[in-house]
Scaffold this motif. Structure first.
Motif, PDB file in Angstrom:
ATOM      1  N   LEU A  41       1.874  19.265 -10.139  1.00  0.00           N
ATOM      2  CA  LEU A  41       1.914  19.275  -8.671  1.00  0.00           C
ATOM      3  C   LEU A  41       0.789  18.416  -8.092  1.00  0.00           C
ATOM      4  N   GLY A  42      -0.411  18.527  -8.677  1.00  0.00           N
ATOM      5  CA  GLY A  42      -1.534  17.736  -8.179  1.00  0.00           C
ATOM      6  C   GLY A  42      -1.295  16.244  -8.351  1.00  0.00           C
ATOM      7  N   TRP A  43      -0.806  15.847  -9.505  1.00  0.00           N
ATOM      8  CA  TRP A  43      -0.539  14.420  -9.753  1.00  0.00           C
ATOM      9  C   TRP A  43       0.525  13.908  -8.798  1.00  0.00           C
ATOM     10  N   THR A  44       1.560  14.697  -8.568  1.00  0.00           N
ATOM     11  CA  THR A  44       2.653  14.266  -7.690  1.00  0.00           C
ATOM     12  C   THR A  44       2.184  14.156  -6.245  1.00  0.00           C
ATOM     13  N   LEU A  45       1.383  15.121  -5.799  1.00  0.00           N
ATOM     14  CA  LEU A  45       0.867  15.052  -4.424  1.00  0.00           C
ATOM     15  C   LEU A  45      -0.069  13.855  -4.248  1.00  0.00           C
ATOM     16  N   TRP A  46      -0.847  13.547  -5.263  1.00  0.00           N
ATOM     17  CA  TRP A  46      -1.820  12.459  -5.162  1.00  0.00           C
ATOM     18  C   TRP A  46      -1.130  11.089  -5.167  1.00  0.00           C
ATOM     19  N   HIS A  47      -0.128  10.926  -6.039  1.00  0.00           N
ATOM     20  CA  HIS A  47       0.517   9.628  -6.194  1.00  0.00           C
ATOM     21  C   HIS A  47       1.794   9.495  -5.374  1.00  0.00           C
ATOM     22  N   GLY A  48       2.258  10.580  -4.801  1.00  0.00           N
ATOM     23  CA  GLY A  48       3.493  10.523  -4.032  1.00  0.00           C
ATOM     24  C   GLY A  48       4.715  10.781  -4.893  1.00  0.00           C
ATOM     25  N   LEU A  49       5.814  11.113  -4.239  1.00  0.00           N
ATOM     26  CA  LEU A  49       7.039  11.487  -4.931  1.00  0.00           C
ATOM     27  C   LEU A  49       7.886  10.253  -5.214  1.00  0.00           C
ATOM     28  N   ALA A  50       8.162  10.008  -6.486  1.00  0.00           N
ATOM     29  CA  ALA A  50       9.031   8.885  -6.849  1.00  0.00           C
ATOM     30  C   ALA A  50      10.486   9.320  -6.735  1.00  0.00           C
ATOM     31  N   GLY A  53      15.034  11.420  -3.242  1.00  0.00           N
ATOM     32  CA  GLY A  53      16.385  11.978  -3.229  1.00  0.00           C
ATOM     33  C   GLY A  53      16.772  12.582  -4.565  1.00  0.00           C
ATOM     34  N   THR A  54      16.452  11.902  -5.631  1.00  0.00           N
ATOM     35  CA  THR A  54      16.763  12.420  -6.971  1.00  0.00           C
ATOM     36  C   THR A  54      15.963  13.679  -7.263  1.00  0.00           C
ATOM     37  N   ALA A  55      14.674  13.664  -6.914  1.00  0.00           N
ATOM     38  CA  ALA A  55      13.831  14.839  -7.141  1.00  0.00           C
ATOM     39  C   ALA A  55      14.351  16.040  -6.360  1.00  0.00           C
ATOM     40  N   LEU A  56      14.752  15.821  -5.108  1.00  0.00           N
ATOM     41  CA  LEU A  56      15.266  16.924  -4.286  1.00  0.00           C
ATOM     42  C   LEU A  56      16.559  17.473  -4.882  1.00  0.00           C
ATOM     43  N   ALA A 117       4.758  14.243 -15.288  1.00  0.00           N
ATOM     44  CA  ALA A 117       4.099  15.085 -14.281  1.00  0.00           C
ATOM     45  C   ALA A 117       5.059  15.475 -13.169  1.00  0.00           C
ATOM     46  N   GLN A 118       5.831  14.511 -12.664  1.00  0.00           N
ATOM     47  CA  GLN A 118       6.760  14.842 -11.587  1.00  0.00           C
ATOM     48  C   GLN A 118       7.897  15.724 -12.095  1.00  0.00           C
ATOM     49  N   THR A 119       8.299  15.534 -13.340  1.00  0.00           N
ATOM     50  CA  THR A 119       9.320  16.421 -13.913  1.00  0.00           C
ATOM     51  C   THR A 119       8.847  17.866 -13.860  1.00  0.00           C
ATOM     52  N   VAL A 120       7.619  18.104 -14.305  1.00  0.00           N
ATOM     53  CA  VAL A 120       7.073  19.462 -14.283  1.00  0.00           C
ATOM     54  C   VAL A 120       6.969  19.971 -12.850  1.00  0.00           C
ATOM     55  N   ALA A 121       6.527  19.119 -11.928  1.00  0.00           N
ATOM     56  CA  ALA A 121       6.370  19.535 -10.534  1.00  0.00           C
ATOM     57  C   ALA A 121       7.704  19.946  -9.916  1.00  0.00           C
TER      58      ALA A 121
END
Length: 447
Positions: A41-50, A53-56, A117-121
């Motif tokens: 979550l921290g890495w994703t918030l810091w670097h932004g969501l790639a 639409g796919t993540a949502l 990281a984003q996968t886990v988030a």
């Protein structure tokens, strides 16, 4: 002073103890999941969501799957009815969705860059949203589902995402059969990882033997486990070609499967309640003390787990324990306190055979009737389930004889040990002692 089996004081024979190994294993897994979740979550918030639409889309998929896993609560006052170890209720939609996102390298032909990281988030966010109603309803085990989902998806993503995003995976195996073989190997490793994690969490929460829990998880892999893993991989490949429009094609069948499982679970629980009601016939007629059948069934399940039984074998054991005294309805005069262990062997065998005949007319599996019929056989000739029911039944009867004596349970166990030469299998008696040393099972006191 701690509460012993059936609420009796247990300070003389160990009481309810929590194994340090259980605490270490469960705490380590939960700490690892929390660390991975916070880092993701921290890495994703810091670097932004790639690819937002796919993540949502995948986050919603995981959340819906976890929400669909939520079952109906048992009726007020109903006894617990665990068919499988706690936490075994499958959530195929959430599991397949999390795995698909972990194995996603492209979407509609365009490379994805979400990484580990984003996968886990995304998985932890979806799993937490789906677990909110269960946690709010007091189902603490729901958090273990989140731990399981995060660690399993994180493992798959860690094995796949760095290799794919760096181009090393395609360079080494290409897109042909070797790529499919790599995915198959990764799915097998992920399934094994999930089995180990689930068994460890169950061990930490319930205290059941780890070996039996792990064997039960491994035996489940060829069924729902392999189907979920295969669906997750195919879902990832379909999204890579067709984009997010492929998700509904896979989601609807999985959701219907999950809802069908909930209906099956409801029917299964209703069936068990019917068996429990039938088992109370001897109590209502005054042949056995109140709660005897339920106490024997609960303690028999615990002893069965201690000896490595799981799944259908435990169900047969529980049903046989519930109806082990039903043959007493054939007696003209009730046995005092329903204590059949002191009857002559011929009379005990007659009651057992009559009980088996009654059980065969109830529609339960024939294996249940066999266990009931063979209670009075010499223990060396009995199947394991019959040995367990015989020993636990004798323990409950001997414990009642002790009345409110705080050492009654200990004295009953000592008498069972003295009877191992003829009446009780030593391994069953020691398994019972192990269950009692950890506090036994919850339930009303004997008598």
């Amino acid at each position: 002073m701690t509460a012993g089996p059936y609420g009796r004081p247990a300070h003389r024979h160990g009481g309810a103890r929590t194994s340090p190994v259980r605490l270490t294993a469960g705490g380590t897994l939960r700490t690892a999941a929390a660390t991975a979740a916070l880092a993701g979550l921290g890495w994703t918030l810091w670097h932004g969501l790639a690819e937002p639409g796919t993540a949502l889309a995948f986050g919603v998929l995981v959340a819906v799957g976890e929400l669909a896993r939520r079952g109906a609560r048992p009726a007020a006052g109903a006894p617990p009815v665990p068919e499988e170890p706690p936490g075994r209720e499958p959530a195929p939609l959430a599991a397949a969705g999390a795995l698909a996102y972990a194995l996603l390298g492209e979407s509609a032909g365009r490379p994805t860059t979400h990484g580990v990281a984003q996968t886990v988030a995304v998985v932890v966010a979806g799993a937490l949203v789906g677990a909110v109603p269960q946690v709010a309803g007091g189902h603490g085990a729901a958090l273990d589902h989140v731990v399981r989902r995060v660690l399993t998806a994180g493992f798959a993503a860690l094995c796949f995402q760095p290799l794919y995003n760096s181009g090393e995976l395609l360079r080494l195996v290409g897109r042909g059969p070797r790529y499919a073989l790599f995915l198959l190997l990764l799915l097998v490793l992920t399934a094994l990882c999930d089995a180990v994690i689930t068994a460890s969490l169950l061990r930490a929460r319930t205290g059941h033997p780890y070996g039996a829990l792990l064997r039960a998880e491994l035996r489940a892999l060829p069924g729902i486990g392999s189907a979920v893993c295969a669906t997750g991989a195919v879902m990832a490949l379909a999204v890579a070609v067709a984009g997010l429009w492929a998700l509904p094609v896979f989601c609807v069948p999985l959701l219907l499967t999950q809802l069908s499982f909930r209906r099956y679970a409801a029917v299964r629980d209703t069936y068990r309640q019917t068996i429990r009601s039938l088992a109370r016939a001897t109590e209502i007629a005054g042949y056995t003390p109140p709660g005897h059948a339920h106490r024997v069934a609960a303690l028999s399940r615990a002893v069965g787990r201690e000896l490595g039984l799981s799944g259908p074998d435990l169900t047969v054991l529980e049903y046989a324990a519930l109806m082990h005294d039903i043959g007493q309805l054939s007696l003209v005069d009730p046995v005092p306190e329903g204590a059949t262990a002191r009857l002559p062997e011929a009379e005990r065998r007659r009651i057992a055979l009559l009980g088996g005949a009654v059980v065969r007319r109830t529609g339960v599996p024939a294996a249940v009737a066999v266990v009931v019929e063979r209670q009075a056989d010499p223990y060396r000739e009995q199947p394991l389930a019959a040995r367990i029911v015989r020993t636990v039944n004798a323990y409950d009867e001997l414990s009642r004889e002790g009345g409110r004596d705080p050492d009654g349970a200990l004295h009953a166990l000592e008498r069972l040990r003295l009877g191992t030469a003829r009446d009780h299998h030593p391994k069953v008696v020691e398994a019972l002692a192990g269950v009692l040393a950890r506090g036994g099972v919850a339930g009303p006191a004997p008598g």
